[in-house]
Design an enzyme around this catalytic site. Structure first.
Site, PDB file in Angstrom:
ATOM      1  N   ASP A 104      -7.067  -3.961   2.439  1.00  0.00           N
ATOM      2  CA  ASP A 104      -8.200  -4.474   1.670  1.00  0.00           C
ATOM      3  C   ASP A 104      -7.931  -4.344   0.168  1.00  0.00           C
ATOM      4  O   ASP A 104      -8.778  -3.895  -0.598  1.00  0.00           O
ATOM      5  CB  ASP A 104      -9.486  -3.726   2.077  1.00  0.00           C
ATOM      6  CG  ASP A 104     -10.747  -4.351   1.471  1.00  0.00           C
ATOM      7  OD1 ASP A 104     -10.692  -5.534   1.106  1.00  0.00           O
ATOM      8  OD2 ASP A 104     -11.768  -3.640   1.379  1.00  0.00           O
ATOM      9  N   HIS A 147     -15.331   5.521   1.822  1.00  0.00           N
ATOM     10  CA  HIS A 147     -14.503   5.545   3.033  1.00  0.00           C
ATOM     11  C   HIS A 147     -13.058   5.860   2.678  1.00  0.00           C
ATOM     12  O   HIS A 147     -12.664   5.761   1.523  1.00  0.00           O
ATOM     13  CB  HIS A 147     -14.567   4.183   3.743  1.00  0.00           C
ATOM     14  CG  HIS A 147     -14.479   3.022   2.790  1.00  0.00           C
ATOM     15  ND1 HIS A 147     -15.603   2.392   2.292  1.00  0.00           N
ATOM     16  CD2 HIS A 147     -13.431   2.414   2.202  1.00  0.00           C
ATOM     17  CE1 HIS A 147     -15.240   1.438   1.449  1.00  0.00           C
ATOM     18  NE2 HIS A 147     -13.927   1.419   1.367  1.00  0.00           N
ATOM     19  N   GLN A 215     -11.144   1.177   7.637  1.00  0.00           N
ATOM     20  CA  GLN A 215     -11.829   1.944   6.590  1.00  0.00           C
ATOM     21  C   GLN A 215     -12.917   2.793   7.244  1.00  0.00           C
ATOM     22  O   GLN A 215     -13.979   2.287   7.593  1.00  0.00           O
ATOM     23  CB  GLN A 215     -12.435   0.984   5.544  1.00  0.00           C
ATOM     24  CG  GLN A 215     -11.375   0.275   4.707  1.00  0.00           C
ATOM     25  CD  GLN A 215     -11.906  -0.930   3.950  1.00  0.00           C
ATOM     26  OE1 GLN A 215     -12.615  -1.766   4.501  1.00  0.00           O
ATOM     27  NE2 GLN A 215     -11.525  -1.069   2.682  1.00  0.00           N
ATOM     28  N   ARG A 245     -14.564   3.919 -11.576  1.00  0.00           N
ATOM     29  CA  ARG A 245     -15.372   2.873 -10.965  1.00  0.00           C
ATOM     30  C   ARG A 245     -15.669   3.341  -9.543  1.00  0.00           C
ATOM     31  O   ARG A 245     -14.767   3.451  -8.710  1.00  0.00           O
ATOM     32  CB  ARG A 245     -14.618   1.546 -10.921  1.00  0.00           C
ATOM     33  CG  ARG A 245     -15.378   0.446 -10.163  1.00  0.00           C
ATOM     34  CD  ARG A 245     -14.410  -0.601  -9.681  1.00  0.00           C
ATOM     35  NE  ARG A 245     -15.026  -1.739  -9.027  1.00  0.00           N
ATOM     36  CZ  ARG A 245     -15.183  -1.853  -7.703  1.00  0.00           C
ATOM     37  NH1 ARG A 245     -14.812  -0.889  -6.883  1.00  0.00           N
ATOM     38  NH2 ARG A 245     -15.714  -2.939  -7.188  1.00  0.00           N
ATOM     39  N   ASP A 247     -16.724   2.936  -6.109  1.00  0.00           N
ATOM     40  CA  ASP A 247     -16.800   1.801  -5.186  1.00  0.00           C
ATOM     41  C   ASP A 247     -17.889   1.979  -4.125  1.00  0.00           C
ATOM     42  O   ASP A 247     -18.047   3.050  -3.553  1.00  0.00           O
ATOM     43  CB  ASP A 247     -15.436   1.653  -4.479  1.00  0.00           C
ATOM     44  CG  ASP A 247     -15.375   0.451  -3.551  1.00  0.00           C
ATOM     45  OD1 ASP A 247     -15.632  -0.667  -4.033  1.00  0.00           O
ATOM     46  OD2 ASP A 247     -15.073   0.632  -2.349  1.00  0.00           O
ATOM     47  N   GLU A 289     -20.477   0.683  -8.765  1.00  0.00           N
ATOM     48  CA  GLU A 289     -20.375  -0.633  -8.146  1.00  0.00           C
ATOM     49  C   GLU A 289     -21.420  -0.722  -7.054  1.00  0.00           C
ATOM     50  O   GLU A 289     -21.268  -0.142  -5.978  1.00  0.00           O
ATOM     51  CB  GLU A 289     -18.978  -0.885  -7.572  1.00  0.00           C
ATOM     52  CG  GLU A 289     -18.736  -2.339  -7.241  1.00  0.00           C
ATOM     53  CD  GLU A 289     -18.709  -2.646  -5.758  1.00  0.00           C
ATOM     54  OE1 GLU A 289     -18.736  -3.820  -5.394  1.00  0.00           O
ATOM     55  OE2 GLU A 289     -18.673  -1.703  -4.945  1.00  0.00           O
ATOM     56  N   HIS A 356     -12.541  -9.506  -8.738  1.00  0.00           N
ATOM     57  CA  HIS A 356     -11.656  -9.661  -7.575  1.00  0.00           C
ATOM     58  C   HIS A 356     -12.427 -10.000  -6.306  1.00  0.00           C
ATOM     59  O   HIS A 356     -11.840 -10.337  -5.293  1.00  0.00           O
ATOM     60  CB  HIS A 356     -10.891  -8.356  -7.356  1.00  0.00           C
ATOM     61  CG  HIS A 356     -11.787  -7.256  -6.877  1.00  0.00           C
ATOM     62  ND1 HIS A 356     -12.828  -6.769  -7.642  1.00  0.00           N
ATOM     63  CD2 HIS A 356     -11.837  -6.592  -5.696  1.00  0.00           C
ATOM     64  CE1 HIS A 356     -13.446  -5.839  -6.942  1.00  0.00           C
ATOM     65  NE2 HIS A 356     -12.876  -5.703  -5.765  1.00  0.00           N
ATOM     66  N   ASP A 357     -13.757  -9.854  -6.342  1.00  0.00           N
ATOM     67  CA  ASP A 357     -14.546 -10.122  -5.140  1.00  0.00           C
ATOM     68  C   ASP A 357     -15.090 -11.552  -5.157  1.00  0.00           C
ATOM     69  O   ASP A 357     -14.997 -12.265  -6.138  1.00  0.00           O
ATOM     70  CB  ASP A 357     -15.698  -9.115  -5.021  1.00  0.00           C
ATOM     71  CG  ASP A 357     -15.248  -7.812  -4.353  1.00  0.00           C
ATOM     72  OD1 ASP A 357     -14.314  -7.852  -3.532  1.00  0.00           O
ATOM     73  OD2 ASP A 357     -15.845  -6.764  -4.657  1.00  0.00           O
ATOM     74  N   ARG A 481     -10.898 -14.023  -0.477  1.00  0.00           N
ATOM     75  CA  ARG A 481     -10.901 -13.402  -1.804  1.00  0.00           C
ATOM     76  C   ARG A 481      -9.506 -13.402  -2.434  1.00  0.00           C
ATOM     77  O   ARG A 481      -9.356 -13.297  -3.639  1.00  0.00           O
ATOM     78  CB  ARG A 481     -11.439 -11.960  -1.713  1.00  0.00           C
ATOM     79  CG  ARG A 481     -12.934 -11.909  -1.421  1.00  0.00           C
ATOM     80  CD  ARG A 481     -13.418 -10.484  -1.271  1.00  0.00           C
ATOM     81  NE  ARG A 481     -12.739  -9.783  -0.190  1.00  0.00           N
ATOM     82  CZ  ARG A 481     -12.870  -8.484   0.057  1.00  0.00           C
ATOM     83  NH1 ARG A 481     -13.650  -7.750  -0.694  1.00  0.00           N
ATOM     84  NH2 ARG A 481     -12.229  -7.908   1.061  1.00  0.00           N
TER      85      ARG A 481
HETATM   86  C1  OTU Z   1     -16.235  -3.240  -2.753  1.00  0.00           C
HETATM   87  O1  OTU Z   1     -17.082  -4.331  -2.536  1.00  0.00           O
HETATM   88  C2  OTU Z   1     -14.956  -3.788  -3.345  1.00  0.00           C
HETATM   89  O2  OTU Z   1     -15.233  -4.432  -4.558  1.00  0.00           O
HETATM   90  C3  OTU Z   1     -14.288  -4.682  -2.352  1.00  0.00           C
HETATM   91  O3  OTU Z   1     -13.161  -5.331  -2.864  1.00  0.00           O
HETATM   92  C4  OTU Z   1     -13.948  -3.851  -1.133  1.00  0.00           C
HETATM   93  O4  OTU Z   1     -13.482  -4.678  -0.124  1.00  0.00           O
HETATM   94  C5  OTU Z   1     -15.140  -3.067  -0.601  1.00  0.00           C
HETATM   95  O5  OTU Z   1     -15.930  -2.448  -1.628  1.00  0.00           O
HETATM   96  C6  OTU Z   1     -14.683  -1.974   0.323  1.00  0.00           C
HETATM   97  O6  OTU Z   1     -14.040  -0.936  -0.364  1.00  0.00           O
HETATM   98  O7  OTU Z   1     -19.178  -5.690  -0.110  1.00  0.00           O
HETATM   99  O8  OTU Z   1     -18.019  -7.940  -0.886  1.00  0.00           O
HETATM  100  O9  OTU Z   1     -22.872  -3.180  -2.893  1.00  0.00           O
HETATM  101  O10 OTU Z   1     -21.030  -5.179  -2.504  1.00  0.00           O
HETATM  102  O11 OTU Z   1     -19.055  -2.291  -2.307  1.00  0.00           O
HETATM  103  C7  OTU Z   1     -17.734  -6.780  -1.581  1.00  0.00           C
HETATM  104  C8  OTU Z   1     -21.538  -2.887  -2.913  1.00  0.00           C
HETATM  105  C9  OTU Z   1     -18.457  -5.578  -1.044  1.00  0.00           C
HETATM  106  C10 OTU Z   1     -20.716  -3.895  -2.131  1.00  0.00           C
HETATM  107  C11 OTU Z   1     -19.298  -3.632  -2.404  1.00  0.00           C
HETATM  108  C12 OTU Z   1     -18.220  -4.263  -1.668  1.00  0.00           C
END
Ligand code: OTU
Length: 601
Positions: A104, A147, A215, A245, A247, A289, A356-357, A481
């Site tokens: 991931d 995680h 995870q 940051r 996560d 985040e 990146h998302d 992504r």
């Molecule tokens: C985050 O995002 C990261 O930005 C992702 O790249 C990871 O895949 C994920 O955690 C797992 O580590 O659902 O669509 O409210 O939105 O944690 C992205 C928070 C995600 C979530 C966010 C998550």
């Protein structure tokens, strides 16, 4: 400062018993070691406090080490490039040791203290942090604390039934509790990783896996998890990390019968973390985040006397920017951004247009209805628009997590491709190319000028297009992504100084705005922005007290703004555009070209 409150919270959530006593003593030792190991240099940095994050000088870029510079060794040679753009903080995407194969994008950490060998060594990273500090560039690291990879030592010990590690994850012998959980949990990756539990036949157990199967969700109701994570965090902080940051924080605490999202205990955990940071490394800040509803996001700033995160992602603004481009209508943005959710004065937003998302379309549906639109139909429109399927769309993106039953989806794609550059280049259409560049600069103009910290996504400063080749990689093909996670094109970067090139126009345009921002306290995070109804739905406007006015045309046509719509905020009669020097009088009408923006002061 004493840690009395932290102790109070610790016993509150973990209970007043022998185990808590034992774990609390351990935590005290972790804190003591953290303080002892903090270098004199970092202590000097600490003595200046953490107000630095409020400065107008803050400009971030987020990047994957391997995509950007192959590895840490080559990163050093690229610092000049970042400095040329004006970057003052670098967010390194996950770079700690993570599992082999699909991880991931590094969000499946298997060792919190080692740099992934794919990127280089821990020592090399240390060297980079020092080099960046010498150039006044802060280091931000992704800290994945909800995680770990199932290959992490803790998970492996838990798997074999080591009593010390048993409760570090949410592991069950029978399916009944997982089934009860599933009744109220939502799916985060419904397509690629449906459900929230995984059954492992070799150990005959069910493990909570809210994200990908590999995870494993940490169990924060076990104080040992909190301790171990704090131990790792302090260790990393002592290597010079300035920004963590954090996560996926909304998911940190789980409780049966709830969505296990944004639970009050998460806020207690974050408050304790912040108290520990204040004690050990007070110059360090947290970037939270939490891509959740705005009224939930603001809670992560904490309260006046008990802070949580100093900085949070402004996910709403990001979504509204794209909505305004697609609809050529800025009313939803103006009205949504005018809602006061109670952001504290020292709570700062990260303003970004891409990361990146994927982009998940979370809107204030009440406002959409007020504007006479149907929220569901509107969402379908924007999903299709950003995919490039809606008639007349300039965007080239992909769906992410498409649900064939509800037709719900999110979107992937780079800023440039979704701003029309991919289509324009494909059609070799000079005017469309110019217009796409204008859209890109417009988005940047808002994130760089609106109160908060602008965060660029590496590659966007050169107009990097979608990376369709991700489909050739079996570990990535299923997760769109990766469409916007292509490798940095250093040949394009070469062209950045030539303003007749596309790269040069974008790079120099952004660079100029960053330079202006860094020189003026008008851009400090202490000065708030207020969106304005410009009486023209195509034009977004905001002012900062009586000092600054920004007008931005989100349409491909010329727009007039009636000066009377904006001149009653105590703004001066005559203002000058900080970018091109154009003088504007706040009477009569102000003309804006397609996608033109003005930074008036
Ligand atoms: C985050 O995002 C990261 O930005 C992702 O790249 C990871 O895949 C994920 O955690 C797992 O580590 O659902 O669509 O409210 O939105 O944690 C992205 C928070 C995600 C979530 C966010 C998550």
């Amino acid at each position: 400062m004493s840690l009395d409150n932290m102790k109070k919270y610790y016993y509150e959530i973990y209970g007043d018993n022998g185990i808590t006593d034992k774990r609390y003593k351990e935590l005290e030792t972790i804190i003591k070691i953290g303080k002892k190991e903090r270098s004199a240099e970092l202590k000097k940095q600490d003595s200046l406090g953490k107000e630095w994050y409020l400065s107008e000088k803050m400009i971030g870029v987020m990047l994957y080490i391997d995509k950007f510079s192959d590895n840490l060794k080559h990163f050093e040679e690229k610092i000049d490039y970042l400095a040329d753009l004006g970057i003052t903080y670098v967010h390194f995407m996950p770079f700690l040791q993570s599992r082999e194969g699909n991880n991931d994008g590094g969000y499946a950490v298997s060792d919190y203290l080692e740099v992934d060998k794919r990127f280089g060594t821990t020592k090399q990273f240390q060297n980079i942090v020092t080099k960046l500090k010498q150039r006044n560039i802060k280091t931000c690291m992704d800290f994945v604390l909800n995680h770990t990879a199932k290959e992490h030592e803790w998970a492996e010990k838990c798997r074999v039934g080591d009593p010390e590690y048993l409760d570090m994850y949410h592991m069950f012998d029978l399916e009944d509790i997982p089934k009860q959980y599933e009744k109220t949990l939502t799916e985060i990756f419904p397509g690629v990783a449906p459900k929230n539990f995984t059954y492992y036949p070799d150990i005959n157990k069910y493990v909570m896996t809210r994200f990908y199967e590999f995870q494993w969700d940490l169990n924060y109701s076990n104080p040992q998890v909190f301790n171990k994570i704090m131990e790792a965090l302090l260790n990393l902080a002592n290597r010079g990390i300035d920004i963590f940051r954090l996560d996926a924080i909304p998911y940190m605490w789980k409780a049966l019968g709830t969505k296990s999202m944004n639970l009050p205990q998460v806020h207690v955990l974050l408050k304790m973390m912040e108290m520990i940071v204040e004690e050990v490394c007070p110059s360090v800040i947290f970037l939270g985040e939490a891509i959740v509803e705005p009224h939930e996001i603001v809670k992560y700033f904490g309260s006046a006397d008990e802070k949580e995160c100093q900085v949070m992602y402004n996910a709403s603004m990001m979504v509204l920017l794209w909505n305004s481009l697609a609809t050529k209508d800025t009313r939803l943005m103006e009205k949504s951004m005018n809602i006061d959710y109670g952001t504290p004065d020292d709570g700062v937003w990260i303003n970004y247009a891409r990361c990146h998302d994927d982009i998940g379309w979370g809107f204030e549906t009440g406002i959409i209805r007020e504007l006479g639109m149907d929220p569901e139909a509107h969402k379908q429109f924007i999903i299709r628009y950003m995919e490039g399927k809606f008639p007349g769309s300039f965007a080239r993106g992909e769906l992410y997590e498409f649900n064939p039953i509800t037709l719900d989806a999110r979107n992937s794609g780079t800023m440039a491709s979704m701003c029309g550059l991919e289509e324009a280049l494909y059609e070799k259409h000079p005017y469309k190319i110019e217009v796409a560049i204008k859209r890109i600069l417009l988005l940047n103009a808002i994130i760089i000028s609106y109160t908060g910290i602008p965060l660029l996504y590496s590659g966007d400063e050169l107009g990097q297009l979608n990376y369709w080749d991700y489909k050739k990689n079996p570990d990535e093909a299923h997760d769109s992504r990766w469409l916007h996670r292509g490798p940095m094109d250093w040949e394009k970067a070469q062209k950045r100084k030539d303003i007749s090139s596309i790269e040069g126009k974008i790079f120099q345009g952004i660079k100029q705005m960053i330079e202006i921002r860094k020189k003026s306290p008008l851009f400090a995070s202490t000065l708030k922005s207020f969106p304005i109804d410009t009486w023209n739905k195509g034009v977004f406007g905001f002012h900062k007290d009586n000092k600054m006015l920004v007008l931005a045309n989100f349409t491909d046509e010329c727009q007039w703004v009636d000066a009377y719509s904006v001149n009653w905020f105590g703004l001066p009669y005559e203002m000058t555009d900080m970018i091109c020097g154009r003088t504007i009088r706040l009477d009569g009408k102000i003309l804006l070209g397609p996608y033109e923006f003005l930074w008036l002061s």
